[in-house]
Design an enzyme around this catalytic site. Structure first.
Site, PDB file in Angstrom:
ATOM      1  N   GLU A   1     -11.583  -0.068  -3.426  1.00  0.00           N
ATOM      2  CA  GLU A   1     -10.958   0.458  -2.207  1.00  0.00           C
ATOM      3  C   GLU A   1      -9.747   1.280  -2.602  1.00  0.00           C
ATOM      4  OE1 GLU A   1      -9.754  -2.838   0.236  1.00  0.00           O
ATOM      5  OE2 GLU A   1      -8.671  -3.823  -1.370  1.00  0.00           O
TER       6      GLU A   1
ATOM      7  N   ASP B   1       0.812  -1.219   0.000  1.00  0.00           N
ATOM      8  CA  ASP B   1       0.000   0.000   0.000  1.00  0.00           C
ATOM      9  C   ASP B   1       0.849   1.274   0.000  1.00  0.00           C
ATOM     10  OD1 ASP B   1      -2.079  -1.883   0.435  1.00  0.00           O
ATOM     11  OD2 ASP B   1      -1.928  -1.644   2.602  1.00  0.00           O
TER      12      ASP B   1
END
Ligand code: FUB
Length: 439
Positions: A200, A35
């Site tokens: 997301e 991420d």
């Protein structure tokens, strides 16, 4: 041909060859990372990833993401990364009542002299504040009121107004107050995005008056990176297309950020290079990103080579190649029990080659090359510049030696400038190469 074979000699025995560890893809070898949010602060790239760790008794759930803290990394050349260590641990967060091990995808922005680090935990989003990009960060007493979700992204527009984006199956957006700790509007759901498949990890940026909302989305089996555009940070957004296809590795998640640094745009994302069999232990990567004339994003093909210019004086990991011959090359871990040591290229057919782009030779007088190699039957390696038919720079005999050794050989020419490096196997033998370095 034999007269071209320069005198090769074994100059040292290396029982274990430590990989440099911080270059090419993936960017970080000594720990799992995921991420990645990349930001430019103080003239350098700072990457704020999340930090996967293996589950253990009392430490998270086996078979799932386990994340207890965050590190930050910085680089001025996108090849050498400095780990500034842990900037926040779950135990530092005053409002987190239990060890949740779900410190998922974070972000960090700079406003009015302070760095604001946004992180999700237990379904809430917290903020920690620092004076420097690497911290120390002090977490606020409470999470952001009115927000339930994960994967925060904060975008600061040219007029200084800040916006928070986050996800909870859908993507939400809200204005932030000037204090950067509270909402200044009710969160709204961004419309016109795909209705099916988890969405997301939003990341928003602006370029030439176009606002890009980019996000992972499961269209088929795993997440791919898509984007929508608008003329306003709150939308409405128009879905535009795909930035990166599903990973061929099967890594279920992908999560990214997009940043411009010194006039070049980059996509930071992740895959599971260091953990091929378990996609909750991920590894961050970067590749070049570019735009069409109309502002649409050109699809990015993931590479092993990644980004940045390699220094010919340092160990060059040719297994992180830019191009490869159709047959005869495989890549494997140097030591499958210690994956942080990186990979090796195995050349096992006549004329098999790998090409590693962007090696800086500068204007020095280059004399020799060192190759960390192993071979069961010996073989001859050609080193060429630019492409597989480019100038022959060295011809190196790799002796039979199952153990790693460093073979040194004189150069036929002294390359200059930034060049692509090609390593080719001359004969139908078998040579394993860990790295190459020029002197
Ligand atoms: O890293 C945990 C979660 O996986 C992130 O929050 C998602 O974006 C996905 O990458």
């Amino acid at each position: 041909m034999k007269r071209f074979v320069c005198c090769a000699m074994i100059i040292a025995f290396y029982g274990i060859g430590m990989n440099d560890g911080f270059a090419d893809n993936p960017l970080i070898l000594d720990q799992f990372s995921a991420d990645p949010t990349a930001r430019v602060f103080e003239g350098k790239i700072y990457v704020y990833p999340s930090h996967d760790i293996p589950a253990a008794p009392g430490r998270g759930r086996a078979g799932w993401f386990v994340m207890e803290d965050y590190h930050v990394f910085s680089s001025g050349n996108l090849m050498d990364w400095t780990d500034h260590g842990v900037i926040l641990n779950q135990t530092d967060v005053p409002w987190l009542e239990r060890k949740s091990f779900d410190m998922w995808a974070p972000d960090c922005v700079f406003k009015d002299g302070k760095y604001y680090f946004y992180f999700p935990a237990s379904g809430r989003i917290g903020v920690a504040v620092a004076d420097k990009p690497e911290g120390p960060y002090k977490p606020a007493d409470k999470p952001i009121n009115g927000v339930r979700g994960i994967d925060p992204c904060v975008f600061i527009d040219n007029d200084g107004k800040a916006y928070l984006y986050y996800s909870m199956n859908r993507i939400f957006a809200a204005r932030l107050k000037d204090n950067m700790l509270e909402l200044d509007s009710e969160p709204l759901v961004i419309g016109n995005l795909p209705q099916k498949g988890l969405i997301e990890g939003p990341f928003v940026f602006e370029r030439n008056g176009i606002y890009y909302l980019t996000y992972p989305h499961v269209q088929n089996k795993t997440e791919r990176l898509e984007y929508a555009i608008s003329t306003s940070p709150m939308g409405p957004f128009e879905h535009k297309g795909v930035i990166m296809d599903e990973s061929p590795s099967g890594c279920w998640t992908n999560h990214h950020s997009i940043v411009e640094y010194k006039g070049q745009w980059y996509l930071f994302y992740h895959d599971k290079d260091l953990s091929p069999d378990f996609d909750k232990n991920r590894a961050i990567r970067a590749d070049y990103l570019s735009f069409n004339e109309d502002g649409t994003i050109r699809k990015v093909t993931p590479t092993l080579r990644g980004v940045g210019i390699a220094d010919a004086l340092k160990e060059i990991q040719i297994d992180r190649y830019s191009a490869v011959s159709p047959d005869g090359v495989t890549v494997d871990f140097v030591d499958s029990n210690q994956k942080q040591k990186g990979w090796k290229a195995v050349l096992a057919a006549q004329n098999a080659w790998v090409q590693y782009n962007n090696v800086d030779f500068g204007e020095h007088k280059w004399i020799s090359v060192r190759i960390k190699a192993a071979s069961q039957i010996g073989g001859v390696i050609e080193i060429r510049m630019d492409n597989v038919d480019g100038p022959l720079t060295a011809k190196v005999e790799i002796p039979e030696n199952r153990d790693w050794s460093v073979v040194k050989s004189g150069l036929l020419i002294s390359p200059s400038g930034v060049r692509n490096l090609v390593v080719k196997l001359d004969d139908a033998k078998n040579v394993e190469i860990d790295w190459i370095q020029f002197e």
